[in-house]
Design an enzyme around this catalytic site. Structure first.
Site, short mmCIF file in Angstrom:
data_model
loop_
_atom_site.label_atom_id
_atom_site.label_comp_id
_atom_site.label_asym_id
_atom_site.label_seq_id
_atom_site.Cartn_x
_atom_site.Cartn_y
_atom_site.Cartn_z
N ASP A 90 0.84 -1.19 0.00
CA ASP A 90 0.00 0.00 0.00
C ASP A 90 0.88 1.24 0.00
O ASP A 90 2.09 1.16 0.18
CB ASP A 90 -0.99 -0.02 1.16
CG ASP A 90 -0.33 -0.04 2.52
OD1 ASP A 90 0.88 0.23 2.59
OD2 ASP A 90 -1.02 -0.32 3.51
N GLY A 93 -0.20 6.06 2.82
CA GLY A 93 -0.95 7.26 3.12
C GLY A 93 -1.86 7.12 4.33
O GLY A 93 -1.98 8.05 5.13
N ASP A 144 -3.52 8.32 -1.91
CA ASP A 144 -4.87 8.87 -1.98
C ASP A 144 -5.13 9.71 -0.74
O ASP A 144 -4.39 9.65 0.23
CB ASP A 144 -5.91 7.76 -2.12
CG ASP A 144 -5.87 6.79 -0.95
OD1 ASP A 144 -4.77 6.57 -0.40
OD2 ASP A 144 -6.92 6.23 -0.58
N GLN A 193 -12.04 6.87 -3.68
CA GLN A 193 -12.49 7.44 -2.41
C GLN A 193 -13.89 8.02 -2.58
O GLN A 193 -14.50 7.89 -3.63
CB GLN A 193 -11.50 8.48 -1.91
CG GLN A 193 -10.18 7.91 -1.38
CD GLN A 193 -10.34 7.17 -0.07
OE1 GLN A 193 -11.38 7.25 0.60
NE2 GLN A 193 -9.31 6.43 0.33
N ASP A 270 -7.83 -7.54 2.10
CA ASP A 270 -6.76 -7.71 3.08
C ASP A 270 -7.29 -7.26 4.43
O ASP A 270 -8.18 -6.41 4.50
CB ASP A 270 -5.53 -6.89 2.72
CG ASP A 270 -5.70 -5.42 3.12
OD1 ASP A 270 -5.25 -5.04 4.22
OD2 ASP A 270 -6.32 -4.65 2.35
N CYS A 308 -11.87 -28.35 9.93
CA CYS A 308 -10.69 -27.64 9.44
C CYS A 308 -9.53 -28.60 9.21
O CYS A 308 -9.27 -29.49 10.03
CB CYS A 308 -10.28 -26.56 10.44
SG CYS A 308 -8.85 -25.58 9.93
N CYS A 310 -6.31 -27.46 8.73
CA CYS A 310 -5.06 -26.71 8.88
C CYS A 310 -4.05 -27.48 9.73
O CYS A 310 -4.38 -28.44 10.42
CB CYS A 310 -5.34 -25.34 9.50
SG CYS A 310 -5.56 -25.33 11.29
N CYS A 313 -5.09 -27.63 13.50
CA CYS A 313 -6.22 -28.52 13.81
C CYS A 313 -5.86 -29.99 13.61
O CYS A 313 -6.40 -30.86 14.29
CB CYS A 313 -7.44 -28.15 12.96
SG CYS A 313 -8.27 -26.64 13.52
N HIS A 339 -3.93 -21.18 12.04
CA HIS A 339 -5.33 -21.60 11.92
C HIS A 339 -6.19 -20.49 11.33
O HIS A 339 -6.95 -20.72 10.37
CB HIS A 339 -5.90 -22.02 13.27
CG HIS A 339 -7.40 -22.17 13.22
ND1 HIS A 339 -8.00 -23.28 12.68
CD2 HIS A 339 -8.41 -21.32 13.57
CE1 HIS A 339 -9.32 -23.13 12.72
NE2 HIS A 339 -9.59 -21.93 13.24
#
Length: 373
Positions: A90, A93, A144, A193, A270, A308, A310, A313, A339
Site C-alpha cells: 500500500d 498514506g 490517496d 475514495q 486484506d 478444518c 489446517c 487442527c 489456523h
C-alpha cells in the site's frame, strides 16, 4: 499483469490474476505482513504450509525502517523476506494520516512525523511509487486522500479533488518510469475514495476508470461505519467500476464482510483481523468464532474446528492451545495465526468453488446457517 474473469454467479466473480511471481485465484484474501512478515510466521509458513499466493506489506513502515534503499539493496521484498510469491504494497498514506496527530495533507501530498524518531517526511504521488519501485512489489498502490468518517460534504469534495489529481500524477509517472526501464514487472492500482456518499463514489470511480490502472481499489471503508452502510456503498458504486480489472476492497474484514462483498463483485481483500484476533485468543471457525482462554477448553481433546484441515487442527487440541495461551507461550501465536489464516484463505477457496458451480447464493445461505447452529 494478466487478468481474466473466468466465472460469475450473479455478481460474484471468480478471476485469475497472473503477476511476475505468482498466479492468484479470486476471491483472494491477502494476509497482512506490515513489516514484510506476517506476525509470528515466516516465508516458509506462508508458502509451504498456508500456500498463500500474495501478501501485503506496508510502504509507510518499510520506508521508515529499514528504508526502501536497504530493501532494494537486499533484492527487493522477495529477496529480503524470502517470500517468493506476490507482494502488494500500500502507499502508506493511511498510516501517515492515522499514526500522526500532526499529519498535514495538502494539494501535493502528506507531511508527517515518523512515529519512530519524530523526523519529518513528505509523501507525494511520485515519492511513494519510488519507494515501491525499490521494493519491487508486484502490485503498487497510489497515494490517496483518506476521509475520516463521518465527513462533511466539503471534506469529501476536497478528498475527491486530491485523489483524482494524485491518481493522474501517479499513472503518468509510472508510464514515464516504465519508459525508462523502471518497474517493468510491477503493476499499479488506483484507489477510489468518496466516503459513504454514493455520488462522490460514482464520480471518483468514473474518473479513475478512465485512467490506465491495472486494477482498482475501494478505499476509505471499514473505518467505523455500520456494516450495512459499507455494503450499500460498495453495491452503489459497482456499476461504475470497470468489469475488466481486479477490484480490491482495502482493509476488510470479517468473514461476513468477505462473503457480502464478494456477492457484490469484489475480488480481493486484506485485513489484520485473522492474525490480530489470533494473538488475542480469538479463533475463527465454520460455526463462528470463540476465545480459547475460556475454562471450558482446559480438558477439551477436540481441535479448534473439526471441519478444518489446517496444520494446527490436524496436530493440536483446544486444551493444549488453552494452556499455551494462558502460559503466554509464544508458540501459541504461531499456531493460532496458522489456523485463522487458513480459515480465511480456505473461505476464499470455498467461495471460488461456489462461483464456478454458479451456486454462490446457496453457499451464502449455508455460510450463515452454520453460524446459527
Amino acid at each position: 499483469m494478466e487478468f481474466k474473469v473466468e466465472y460469475k454467479s450473479a455478481n460474484a466473480r471468480a478471476c485469475r490474476i497472473k503477476t511476475t511471481h505468482s498466479e492468484i485465484l479470486t476471491p483472494a484474501f491477502m494476509p497482512v505482513g506490515t513489516l514484510a512478515a506476517i506476525k509470528s510466521l515466516d516465508a516458509i509458513d506462508m508458502s509451504e504450509i498456508l500456500d498463500a499466493k500474495i501478501i501485503l506489506a506496508n510502504t509507510y513502515h518499510l520506508y521508515l525502517r529499514p528504508s526502501s534503499k536497504v530493501i532494494k539493496q537486499m533484492g527487493g521484498l522477495h529477496g529480503f523476506s524470502k517470500f517468493d510469491r506476490s507482494f502488494l504494497t500500500d502507499s502508506g498514506g493511511f498510516q501517515a494520516f492515522s499514526l500522526n496527530k500532526i499529519s498535514k495533507p495538502d494539494e501535493e501530498g502528506i507531511k508527517f512525523k515518523s512515529h519512530i524518531d519524530g523526523s519529518l517526511h513528505y509523501f507525494t504521488p511520485k515519492s511513494v511509487l519510488d519507494a515501491q519501485y525499490d521494493f519491487n512489489s508486484d502490485i503498487m498502490m497510489i497515494l490517496d486522500d483518506l476521509v475520516a468518517l463521518p465527513a462533511s460534504k466539503e471534506r469529501i469534495e476536497l478528498s475527491l479533488k486530491r485523489t483524482i489529481k494524485w491518481a493522474k500524477e501517479a499513472i503518468d509517472y509510472h508510464k514515464l518510469k516504465q519508459n525508462q526501464g523502471v518497474g517493468m514487472g510491477q503493476n499499479i492500482f488506483g484507489i477510489i475514495q468518496g466516503g459513504t456518499d454514493f455520488e462522490a463514489r460514482r464520480i471518483c470511480s468514473q474518473a479513475l476508470c478512465e485512467m490506465d490502472f491495472d486494477g482498482l481499489a475501494i478505499g476509505g471503508l471499514s473505518v467505523g461505519e455500520e456494516n450495512e452502510v459499507m455494503y450499500d456503498t460498495v453495491e452503489a458504486m459497482m456499476p461504475y467500476v470497470d468489469n475488466n480489472r481486479p477490484r480490491y476492497l482495502m482493509g476488510v474484514g470479517t468473514p461476513e464482510d468477505l462473503v457480502e462483498n464478494v456477492a457484490r463483485g469484489v475480488d480481493m481483500f486484506d485485513c489484520v483481523m485473522p492474525t490480530r484476533n489470533a494473538r488475542n485468543g480469538t479463533l475463527f471457525t465454520s460455526f463462528g468464532k470463540f476465545n480459547i482462554k475460556k475454562a471450558e477448553f482446559i480438558t477439551d481433546h477436540s481441535p479448534i474446528d473439526s471441519k478444518c484441515s489446517c496444520y494446527t487442527c490436524k496436530n493440536f487440541s483446544r486444551a493444549y492451545l488453552n494452556h499455551l495461551f494462558k502460559a503466554k507461550e509464544l508458540t501459541f501465536f504461531r499456531l493460532a495465526s496458522l489456523h485463522n489464516l487458513h480459515y480465511y484463505l480456505n473461505l476464499a477457496k470455498q467461495m471460488r468453488e461456489a462461483i464456478i458451480k454458479n451456486e454462490f447464493e446457496n453457499f451464502k445461505k449455508e455460510f450463515y446457517r452454520q453460524r446459527t447452529c
